[in-house]
Motif scaffolding. Structure first.
Motif, PDB file in Angstrom:
ATOM      1  N   PRO A  28      49.512  45.138  47.854  1.00  0.00           N
ATOM      2  CA  PRO A  28      48.407  45.220  48.750  1.00  0.00           C
ATOM      3  C   PRO A  28      46.721  45.510  48.485  1.00  0.00           C
ATOM      4  CG  PRO A  28      50.678  46.489  49.325  1.00  0.00           C
ATOM      5  CD  PRO A  28      50.291  46.099  48.064  1.00  0.00           C
ATOM      6  N   GLU A  29      46.952  46.275  47.328  1.00  0.00           N
ATOM      7  CA  GLU A  29      45.609  46.589  47.215  1.00  0.00           C
ATOM      8  C   GLU A  29      44.916  46.230  45.378  1.00  0.00           C
ATOM      9  OE1 GLU A  29      45.560  50.910  45.599  1.00  0.00           O
ATOM     10  OE2 GLU A  29      45.901  51.894  48.093  1.00  0.00           O
ATOM     11  N   PHE A  30      45.404  44.933  45.598  1.00  0.00           N
ATOM     12  CA  PHE A  30      45.128  44.421  44.615  1.00  0.00           C
ATOM     13  C   PHE A  30      44.194  43.316  44.439  1.00  0.00           C
ATOM     14  CE2 PHE A  30      44.894  40.272  42.221  1.00  0.00           C
ATOM     15  CZ  PHE A  30      44.863  40.794  41.000  1.00  0.00           C
ATOM     16  N   GLU A  31      43.538  42.721  46.162  1.00  0.00           N
ATOM     17  CA  GLU A  31      42.544  41.963  45.976  1.00  0.00           C
ATOM     18  C   GLU A  31      41.240  43.305  46.103  1.00  0.00           C
ATOM     19  OE1 GLU A  31      40.812  38.360  49.054  1.00  0.00           O
ATOM     20  OE2 GLU A  31      42.803  39.234  49.420  1.00  0.00           O
ATOM     21  N   GLY A  32      42.158  44.011  47.048  1.00  0.00           N
ATOM     22  CA  GLY A  32      40.663  44.908  47.577  1.00  0.00           C
ATOM     23  C   GLY A  32      39.825  45.460  46.018  1.00  0.00           C
ATOM     24  N   ALA A  33      41.163  45.751  45.041  1.00  0.00           N
ATOM     25  CA  ALA A  33      40.294  46.523  44.025  1.00  0.00           C
ATOM     26  C   ALA A  33      39.665  45.239  43.218  1.00  0.00           C
ATOM     27  CB  ALA A  33      41.711  47.032  43.329  1.00  0.00           C
ATOM     28  N   VAL A  34      40.158  44.139  43.014  1.00  0.00           N
ATOM     29  CA  VAL A  34      39.435  42.993  42.244  1.00  0.00           C
ATOM     30  C   VAL A  34      37.716  43.343  43.229  1.00  0.00           C
ATOM     31  CG1 VAL A  34      39.264  41.589  41.181  1.00  0.00           C
ATOM     32  CG2 VAL A  34      40.806  41.871  41.457  1.00  0.00           C
ATOM     33  N   ALA A  35      37.590  43.222  43.300  1.00  0.00           N
ATOM     34  CA  ALA A  35      36.539  43.094  44.313  1.00  0.00           C
ATOM     35  C   ALA A  35      35.162  44.555  44.562  1.00  0.00           C
ATOM     36  CB  ALA A  35      36.493  43.095  46.236  1.00  0.00           C
ATOM     37  N   ALA A  36      35.849  45.329  44.782  1.00  0.00           N
ATOM     38  CA  ALA A  36      35.475  46.722  44.871  1.00  0.00           C
ATOM     39  C   ALA A  36      34.759  46.521  43.149  1.00  0.00           C
ATOM     40  CB  ALA A  36      36.790  47.649  45.087  1.00  0.00           C
ATOM     41  N   ARG A  37      35.235  46.487  42.130  1.00  0.00           N
ATOM     42  CA  ARG A  37      35.563  46.744  40.922  1.00  0.00           C
ATOM     43  C   ARG A  37      34.637  46.346  40.381  1.00  0.00           C
ATOM     44  NH1 ARG A  37      40.014  47.014  39.239  1.00  0.00           N
ATOM     45  NH2 ARG A  37      40.548  44.651  39.040  1.00  0.00           N
ATOM     46  N   HIS A  38      34.452  44.435  40.599  1.00  0.00           N
ATOM     47  CA  HIS A  38      33.053  43.164  39.931  1.00  0.00           C
ATOM     48  C   HIS A  38      31.806  43.713  41.112  1.00  0.00           C
ATOM     49  CE1 HIS A  38      35.684  41.347  37.172  1.00  0.00           C
ATOM     50  NE2 HIS A  38      36.912  41.474  37.847  1.00  0.00           N
ATOM     51  N   GLY A  49      24.062  34.932  39.039  1.00  0.00           N
ATOM     52  CA  GLY A  49      25.272  33.280  39.796  1.00  0.00           C
ATOM     53  C   GLY A  49      26.672  34.739  39.937  1.00  0.00           C
ATOM     54  N   THR A  50      27.189  35.552  40.391  1.00  0.00           N
ATOM     55  CA  THR A  50      28.221  36.791  39.660  1.00  0.00           C
ATOM     56  C   THR A  50      29.235  35.637  41.151  1.00  0.00           C
ATOM     57  OG1 THR A  50      27.412  38.428  39.277  1.00  0.00           O
ATOM     58  CG2 THR A  50      29.478  38.512  40.188  1.00  0.00           C
ATOM     59  N   ALA A  51      29.993  35.295  41.067  1.00  0.00           N
ATOM     60  CA  ALA A  51      31.142  34.480  42.253  1.00  0.00           C
ATOM     61  C   ALA A  51      32.798  35.057  41.950  1.00  0.00           C
ATOM     62  CB  ALA A  51      31.112  33.190  41.795  1.00  0.00           C
ATOM     63  N   LEU A  52      33.118  34.937  43.203  1.00  0.00           N
ATOM     64  CA  LEU A  52      35.143  35.659  42.872  1.00  0.00           C
ATOM     65  C   LEU A  52      35.819  34.842  43.859  1.00  0.00           C
ATOM     66  CD1 LEU A  52      37.064  37.681  42.401  1.00  0.00           C
ATOM     67  CD2 LEU A  52      36.700  38.707  44.657  1.00  0.00           C
ATOM     68  N   MET A  98      49.308  36.349  42.707  1.00  0.00           N
ATOM     69  CA  MET A  98      48.141  35.908  43.160  1.00  0.00           C
ATOM     70  C   MET A  98      47.215  35.678  41.497  1.00  0.00           C
ATOM     71  SD  MET A  98      45.946  38.795  46.017  1.00  0.00           S
ATOM     72  CE  MET A  98      47.457  38.130  46.873  1.00  0.00           C
ATOM     73  N   ALA A  99      45.644  35.389  41.598  1.00  0.00           N
ATOM     74  CA  ALA A  99      44.674  35.371  40.689  1.00  0.00           C
ATOM     75  C   ALA A  99      42.838  35.309  41.517  1.00  0.00           C
ATOM     76  CB  ALA A  99      44.972  34.266  39.819  1.00  0.00           C
ATOM     77  N   PHE A 100      42.029  35.851  40.171  1.00  0.00           N
ATOM     78  CA  PHE A 100      40.973  36.067  40.809  1.00  0.00           C
ATOM     79  C   PHE A 100      40.110  35.720  39.519  1.00  0.00           C
ATOM     80  CE2 PHE A 100      42.366  37.903  44.810  1.00  0.00           C
ATOM     81  CZ  PHE A 100      42.129  37.570  46.065  1.00  0.00           C
ATOM     82  N   VAL A 101      39.030  34.581  40.073  1.00  0.00           N
ATOM     83  CA  VAL A 101      38.129  33.987  38.605  1.00  0.00           C
ATOM     84  C   VAL A 101      36.800  34.848  38.617  1.00  0.00           C
ATOM     85  CG1 VAL A 101      36.862  32.514  37.361  1.00  0.00           C
ATOM     86  CG2 VAL A 101      39.017  32.252  37.501  1.00  0.00           C
ATOM     87  N   VAL A 102      35.948  35.114  38.083  1.00  0.00           N
ATOM     88  CA  VAL A 102      34.865  36.157  38.890  1.00  0.00           C
ATOM     89  C   VAL A 102      33.824  35.619  37.336  1.00  0.00           C
ATOM     90  CG1 VAL A 102      33.421  38.240  38.805  1.00  0.00           C
ATOM     91  CG2 VAL A 102      35.543  38.252  39.494  1.00  0.00           C
ATOM     92  N   ARG A 103      32.813  34.735  37.509  1.00  0.00           N
ATOM     93  CA  ARG A 103      31.793  34.462  36.618  1.00  0.00           C
ATOM     94  C   ARG A 103      30.993  35.246  36.999  1.00  0.00           C
ATOM     95  NH1 ARG A 103      32.456  29.386  35.054  1.00  0.00           N
ATOM     96  NH2 ARG A 103      34.206  28.198  35.271  1.00  0.00           N
ATOM     97  N   ASP A 104      30.249  35.576  35.372  1.00  0.00           N
ATOM     98  CA  ASP A 104      28.616  35.535  36.039  1.00  0.00           C
ATOM     99  C   ASP A 104      27.991  35.296  35.155  1.00  0.00           C
ATOM    100  OD1 ASP A 104      29.045  37.479  33.450  1.00  0.00           O
ATOM    101  OD2 ASP A 104      29.765  39.233  34.350  1.00  0.00           O
ATOM    102  N   SER A 105      26.875  35.968  34.243  1.00  0.00           N
ATOM    103  CA  SER A 105      25.551  34.754  32.888  1.00  0.00           C
ATOM    104  C   SER A 105      26.428  34.747  32.580  1.00  0.00           C
ATOM    105  CB  SER A 105      24.398  35.452  33.709  1.00  0.00           C
ATOM    106  OG  SER A 105      23.962  36.998  33.553  1.00  0.00           O
ATOM    107  N   GLY A 106      27.297  36.176  32.348  1.00  0.00           N
ATOM    108  CA  GLY A 106      27.155  36.769  30.626  1.00  0.00           C
ATOM    109  C   GLY A 106      28.872  36.304  30.685  1.00  0.00           C
TER     110      GLY A 106
END
Length: 258
Positions: free
Chosen positions: A157-167, A186-189, A198-206
């Protein structure tokens, strides 16, 4: 005319008899046994003790049911050394061979297990520039891997929110340091399919970070570029490494279930 007196059992003669108080059959004794005394009521403390015993039994039964209903770990085990479990065959082919054995860390608790690993990757033929004293300048591309196994509670239940908050926190910290506006790097979730529940990819410049929820397990994998010592710009484009990361993540998940 005086009638004959009503016969009553011996031992009760002369006692007042009220309706509904006639002696029971088992209260009447034979003549050679002596008179039967009145039945004694159970003391109140004994009734309370019995209630406490019953309540304790019910509580113990509930505790047993609760402990027996612990989450199914889905075959996941504790990782003693995540650097050994994460083989990273696909990323090694794309980024270069791992430097050394990596740096591993782990923590074990009855409620969850944590493990992490950090690798530097050296592309074939790549050498870090050095200063006049021979000190290496800049950095090598790197990969970090994380694994948390939740043994008591459901992380879903907290996974998506934790990922978004962390990044979001990481992004805001970078913005404060650089005085740039949010989103300029260019950060994008983005949600991806085919990995765990459930899985997410986070991209940034580095670099790229892949975060996966699979049952009671939460796994992360991040790639970071090497940096030019003079300009501070990334030298390795990690934008194309996402398919390799997904391949290595699947291999790691399978290995942690073996």
């Amino acid at each position: 005319m005086i009638s004959e007196p009503e016969l009553v059992p011996e031992g009760y003669f002369g006692a007042a008899e009220l309706p509904g108080q006639r002696p029971a059959a088992d209260d009447v004794v034979a003549e050679d046994q002596g008179p039967a005394g009145p039945r004694r009521a159970l003391p109140a403390w004994l009734w309370a003790l019995g209630g406490a015993v019953v309540a304790s039994a019910v509580w113990a039964g509930g505790l047993y049911v609760h402990s027996a209903a612990e989450p199914d770990l889905g075959g996941y085990r504790v990782s003693r050394n995540l650097c050994l479990d994460a083989e990273l065959k696909a990323l090694s082919a794309a980024m270069g061979e791992r430097v050394g054995q990596g740096s591993a860390w782990r923590s074990t608790h009855e409620s969850l297990d944590d493990a992490s690993c950090y690798f530097e990757m050296r592309p074939t033929g790549y050498e870090l520039p050095t200063d006049e004293d021979g000190n290496e300048l800049g950095s090598l591309p790197s990969v970090s891997v994380g694994y948390t196994l939740h043994k008591k509670t459901d992380p879903g239940p907290e996974f998506e929110g934790a990922v978004a908050a962390r990044h979001t926190a990481v992004e805001e910290a970078a913005v404060e340091e650089s005085d740039e506006s949010v989103g300029d790097d260019g950060t994008a979730l983005r949600r991806v399919d085919g990995l765990g529940d459930m899985a997410f990819v986070v991209r940034d410049s580095g670099g790229i970070t892949l975060e996966v929820l699979d049952g009671q397990a939460v796994l992360t994998m991040s790639t970071s570029s090497d940096w030019d010592a003079e300009t501070g710009e990334p030298l390795t484009d990690v934008a194309d490494f996402e398919p390799m990361m997904a391949e290595d993540m699947k291999a790691l998940m399978a290995r942690l279930k073996s």
